[in-house]
Design an enzyme around this catalytic site. Structure first.
Site, PDB file in Angstrom:
ATOM      1  N   ASN A  25       6.916   2.361   5.770  1.00 34.40           N
ATOM      2  CA  ASN A  25       6.681   2.592   7.200  1.00 34.40           C
ATOM      3  C   ASN A  25       7.033   4.043   7.495  1.00 34.40           C
ATOM      4  OD1 ASN A  25       9.553   2.807   8.061  1.00 34.40           O
ATOM      5  ND2 ASN A  25       9.609   0.691   7.334  1.00 34.40           N
ATOM      6  N   VAL A  34       6.974  -5.257  -0.018  1.00 34.24           N
ATOM      7  CA  VAL A  34       7.034  -4.496  -1.264  1.00 34.24           C
ATOM      8  C   VAL A  34       7.997  -3.311  -1.124  1.00 34.24           C
ATOM      9  CG1 VAL A  34       5.021  -2.987  -0.853  1.00 34.24           C
ATOM     10  CG2 VAL A  34       5.593  -3.685  -3.180  1.00 34.24           C
ATOM     11  N   ASP A  35       8.097  -2.779   0.079  1.00 31.22           N
ATOM     12  CA  ASP A  35       9.024  -1.665   0.362  1.00 31.22           C
ATOM     13  C   ASP A  35      10.468  -2.100   0.050  1.00 31.22           C
ATOM     14  OD1 ASP A  35       9.949   0.762   1.328  1.00 31.22           O
ATOM     15  OD2 ASP A  35       9.569   0.322   3.445  1.00 31.22           O
ATOM     16  N   THR A 123      -1.750  -5.269   3.934  1.00 27.63           N
ATOM     17  CA  THR A 123      -2.246  -6.656   4.009  1.00 27.63           C
ATOM     18  C   THR A 123      -1.140  -7.701   4.125  1.00 27.63           C
ATOM     19  OG1 THR A 123      -2.271  -7.005   1.613  1.00 27.63           O
ATOM     20  CG2 THR A 123      -4.259  -6.063   2.619  1.00 27.63           C
TER      21      THR A 123
HETATM   22  N1  AR6 Z   1       4.734  -6.248  -6.070  1.00 28.18           N
HETATM   23  C1  AR6 Z   1       3.437  -6.191  -5.679  1.00 28.18           C
HETATM   24  N2  AR6 Z   1       3.007  -6.549  -4.463  1.00 28.18           N
HETATM   25  C2  AR6 Z   1       3.929  -6.999  -3.584  1.00 28.18           C
HETATM   26  C3  AR6 Z   1       5.300  -7.085  -3.887  1.00 28.18           C
HETATM   27  C4  AR6 Z   1       5.701  -6.691  -5.203  1.00 28.18           C
HETATM   28  N3  AR6 Z   1       6.967  -6.731  -5.593  1.00 28.18           N
HETATM   29  N4  AR6 Z   1       5.959  -7.556  -2.786  1.00 28.18           N
HETATM   30  C5  AR6 Z   1       5.026  -7.766  -1.831  1.00 28.18           C
HETATM   31  N5  AR6 Z   1       3.807  -7.430  -2.305  1.00 28.18           N
HETATM   32  P1  AR6 Z   1       3.799  -5.548   2.661  1.00 28.18           P
HETATM   33  P2  AR6 Z   1       2.385  -3.810   4.570  1.00 28.18           P
HETATM   34  C6  AR6 Z   1       2.486  -7.471  -1.652  1.00 28.18           C
HETATM   35  O1  AR6 Z   1       4.155  -6.505   3.742  1.00 28.18           O
HETATM   36  O2  AR6 Z   1       1.517  -4.932   5.021  1.00 28.18           O
HETATM   37  C7  AR6 Z   1       7.589  -3.227   5.163  1.00 28.18           C
HETATM   38  O3  AR6 Z   1       8.606  -3.732   5.987  1.00 28.18           O
HETATM   39  C8  AR6 Z   1       2.304  -8.349  -0.442  1.00 28.18           C
HETATM   40  O4  AR6 Z   1       2.072  -9.694  -0.850  1.00 28.18           O
HETATM   41  O5  AR6 Z   1       4.831  -5.205   1.664  1.00 28.18           O
HETATM   42  O6  AR6 Z   1       1.753  -2.472   4.301  1.00 28.18           O
HETATM   43  C9  AR6 Z   1       7.401  -1.720   5.326  1.00 28.18           C
HETATM   44  O7  AR6 Z   1       8.641  -1.073   5.523  1.00 28.18           O
HETATM   45  C10 AR6 Z   1       1.065  -7.735   0.188  1.00 28.18           C
HETATM   46  O8  AR6 Z   1      -0.119  -8.170  -0.507  1.00 28.18           O
HETATM   47  O9  AR6 Z   1       3.243  -4.140   3.254  1.00 28.18           O
HETATM   48  C11 AR6 Z   1       6.524  -1.660   6.541  1.00 28.18           C
HETATM   49  O10 AR6 Z   1       7.286  -1.779   7.724  1.00 28.18           O
HETATM   50  C12 AR6 Z   1       1.238  -6.245  -0.101  1.00 28.18           C
HETATM   51  O11 AR6 Z   1       2.259  -6.163  -1.110  1.00 28.18           O
HETATM   52  C13 AR6 Z   1       5.627  -2.858   6.384  1.00 28.18           C
HETATM   53  O12 AR6 Z   1       6.346  -3.794   5.581  1.00 28.18           O
HETATM   54  C14 AR6 Z   1       1.664  -5.418   1.088  1.00 28.18           C
HETATM   55  O13 AR6 Z   1       2.519  -6.173   1.930  1.00 28.18           O
HETATM   56  C15 AR6 Z   1       4.342  -2.526   5.669  1.00 28.18           C
HETATM   57  O14 AR6 Z   1       3.502  -3.641   5.685  1.00 28.18           O
END
Ligand code: AR6
Length: 178
Positions: A25, A34-35, A123
């Site tokens: 973010n 993932v973050d 996503t």
């Molecule tokens: N490895 C691979 N993919 C993953 C992992 C992992 N370890 N963990 C989750 N995913 P998201 P966004 C997938 O929510 O939508 C955070 O709070 C997950 O299933 O991580 O861009 C940040 O600080 C999904 O398909 O990211 C921001 O505030 C993808 O990673 C916000 O979330 C992205 O999901 C960003 O939201």
């Protein structure tokens, strides 16, 4: 395209590649999804570097990307990008998502990273419809590959089966258009 693209299941924090991309973010100070997983696995050195970046350049705007070291991760570097929050599709989301992918790829090319692994930016918590996000990702990668030799390999790392299938479908479509 096919030779330079790999669609896979897995946990991005475990990959030994030149760089992994973080769906961050704008604060760069961590979060969920993932973050959170990346910061947990990387340890305090990554957060300290992100804090310095946040202080010196005020974080990272939506659609932009920055690069840091990788702390305790097996990867060599982390490219932090900020995808858009989905607000219905009329707020420039598609262009911002394409920018996040393009600017991450651009940083990888500048650093001559051979292999870069991406999560499905926006996503998860940010709610971007998965099929549309997959189409934007594949289109942006295909266009980038046509103009750059680096990264030599892009890995699309999927946490769920649906994303994996959507990427497979889209990669077949983009091969037909190349
Ligand atoms: N490895 C691979 N993919 C993953 C992992 C992992 N370890 N963990 C989750 N995913 P998201 P966004 C997938 O929510 O939508 C955070 O709070 C997950 O299933 O991580 O861009 C940040 O600080 C999904 O398909 O990211 C921001 O505030 C993808 O990673 C916000 O979330 C992205 O999901 C960003 O939201």
């Amino acid at each position: 395209m096919q030779q330079r693209l790999r669609i896979m299941h897995g946990d991005i924090t475990r990959l030994q590649v030149d760089a992994i991309v973080n769906a961050a973010n704008s604060s760069l100070l961590g979060g969920g999804g993932v973050d959170g997983a990346i910061h947990r696995a990387a340890g305090p050195a990554l957060l300290a570097e992100c804090r310095r970046l946040a202080a010196s350049q005020g974080g990272c705007a939506t659609g932009e990307a920055v690069v840091t070291g990788a702390g305790n991760l097996p990867a060599r570097a982390v490219i932090h990008t900020v995808g858009p929050v989905w607000r219905g599709g009329e707020q420039g989301e598609a262009e911002l998502l394409a920018s996040a992918w393009r600017n991450s790829l651009r940083l990888a090319a500048e650093h001559r990273f051979a292999t870069v692994a991406f999560p499905a930016i926006s996503t998860g918590i940010y709610g971007y419809p998965k099929a549309e996000a997959a189409a934007i990702a594949l289109r942006t990668i295909a266009a980038f590959f046509q103009q750059h030799d680096y990264p030599q390999q892009v890995w699309l790392v999927c946490f769920d089966q649906q994303m994996y299938r959507l990427y497979q479908q889209q990669s077949e479509l983009s091969d037909n258009t190349l």
